[in-house]
Design an enzyme around this catalytic site. Structure first.
Site, mmCIF file in Angstrom:
data_model
loop_
_atom_site.group_PDB
_atom_site.id
_atom_site.type_symbol
_atom_site.label_atom_id
_atom_site.label_comp_id
_atom_site.label_asym_id
_atom_site.label_seq_id
_atom_site.Cartn_x
_atom_site.Cartn_y
_atom_site.Cartn_z
ATOM 1 N N HIS A 238 5.889 0.859 -4.149
ATOM 2 C CA HIS A 238 4.732 0.436 -3.872
ATOM 3 C C HIS A 238 4.375 -0.786 -4.964
ATOM 4 O O HIS A 238 5.077 -0.924 -6.047
ATOM 5 C CB HIS A 238 3.635 1.536 -4.104
ATOM 6 C CG HIS A 238 3.525 2.324 -2.713
ATOM 7 N ND1 HIS A 238 4.328 3.396 -2.717
ATOM 8 C CD2 HIS A 238 2.595 2.468 -1.798
ATOM 9 C CE1 HIS A 238 4.163 3.943 -1.519
ATOM 10 N NE2 HIS A 238 3.004 3.293 -0.830
ATOM 11 N N LYS B 43 -0.833 0.366 -7.783
ATOM 12 C CA LYS B 43 -0.983 1.904 -7.374
ATOM 13 C C LYS B 43 -1.058 2.817 -8.433
ATOM 14 O O LYS B 43 -0.425 2.766 -9.440
ATOM 15 C CB LYS B 43 -0.013 2.399 -6.257
ATOM 16 C CG LYS B 43 0.022 3.633 -5.574
ATOM 17 C CD LYS B 43 0.987 3.712 -4.623
ATOM 18 C CE LYS B 43 0.863 5.095 -3.882
ATOM 19 N NZ LYS B 43 -0.357 5.653 -3.537
ATOM 20 N N PRO C 1 -2.316 10.500 4.139
ATOM 21 C CA PRO C 1 -1.549 10.072 2.887
ATOM 22 C C PRO C 1 -1.192 8.495 3.524
ATOM 23 O O PRO C 1 -0.807 7.482 2.597
ATOM 24 C CB PRO C 1 -0.292 10.864 2.819
ATOM 25 C CG PRO C 1 -0.870 11.983 3.521
ATOM 26 C CD PRO C 1 -1.817 11.835 4.647
ATOM 27 N N GLY D 61 1.130 9.700 -2.062
ATOM 28 C CA GLY D 61 1.037 10.844 -1.116
ATOM 29 C C GLY D 61 1.689 10.870 0.163
ATOM 30 O O GLY D 61 1.992 11.871 0.424
#
Length: 265
Positions: free
Chosen positions: A154, A158, A125, A164
């Site tokens: 993020h 994304k 991840p 993850g």
């Protein structure tokens, strides 16, 4: 003798960084680059900003079947990673996967397919060594601080939420703790305000321009809090972990989920 490596998602942000890193590694040789978004011939090295490497980015993995790489690295999208992975195993390649969004069923299928072909698969991840340590520190803290929330941040492109890394962190916390201590009596006047609920662990996802990959894990106990945070401010932070996985994946059979298994934490 150099390990031969191909990159799926070679024109993406992570893919370009992986191409650049492989080109600079004396023990690795880039022999293929794939990106379904390619619309005209482009050299993978030129796209990555390192000059011509003599490797033209192709649009399908099948184009590499005549000369399959020993290692196939995938940084694509959740809707294409499984097809790439199964095709890569069928070609005889070992796999290093950084694409997130895989389900437990996907991981089980990959493990079975890898064992059937005698190949190794590493799914991580997060390849940043600091992030791996952050997850392990969180698992350690969970033995003493049962109540916790995760905030992950993020960049705006994304595709999946939560990340993850957040899911992996929550899984490790769940395995480490006996039970969460308090009952969340809060009600949401705005649905989703408390984030997603992963077995009593709240996960909050932020998507904004300016971020790369960041996560903080906040533990609460009477009279005190503990915050564990990791920040990746550049995609270069992931490359030592990617190189480690590339160099180790051919030594295993089946699937390893998480870079911590290679670091012997």
């Amino acid at each position: 003798m150099s390990l031969t490596v191909a990159v799926c998602g070679a024109l993406g942000r992570m893919g370009r960084e992986v191409v650049k890193t492989i080109a600079a590694a004396p023990d690795l040789e880039l022999t293929g680059a794939v990106d379904r978004g390619v619309d005209q011939p482009v050299d993978a090295g030129v796209a990555a900003g390192v000059g011509e490497l003599g490797i033209t980015v192709v649009s399908t993995l099948e184009s590499l079947a005549a000369n399959p790489p020993e290692i196939l690295v995938d940084f694509t999208q959740p809707d294409s990673v499984m097809a790439n992975a199964i095709r890569g195993l069928d070609m005889g390649s070992h796999l290093v996967i950084g694409t997130t969004g895989l389900s437990q069923g996907d991981l089980k299928q990959l493990d079975e397919a890898a064992r059937a072909t005698g190949r190794g698969v590493i799914v991580a991840p997060n390849f940043a060594l600091g992030a791996v340590l952050m997850m392990n520190f969180a698992a350690l803290a969970a033995k003493y601080f049962p109540d916790v929330e995760i905030i992950e941040l993020h960049h705006e492109q994304k595709k999946d939420a939560p990340s993850g890394t957040a899911i992996k962190t929550a899984e490790m916390i769940r395995a480490a703790r006996e039970a969460n201590g308090f009952i969340d009596a809060c009600w949401e006047s705005l649905p989703g305000a408390r984030g997603g609920d992963f077995d009593g662990i709240r996960i909050h996802s932020v998507r904004l321009p300016g971020f790369v990959a960041h996560q903080e894990v906040i533990f609460g106990l009477t009279g005190q809090t503990l915050t564990i945070r990791h920040d990746s401010t550049s995609r270069e932070s992931f490359m030592p972990g990617v190189l480690l996985a590339i160099r180790e994946v051919s030594k295993i059979e089946g699937l390893i989920y998480g870079l911590e298994h290679l670091l012997q934490l």
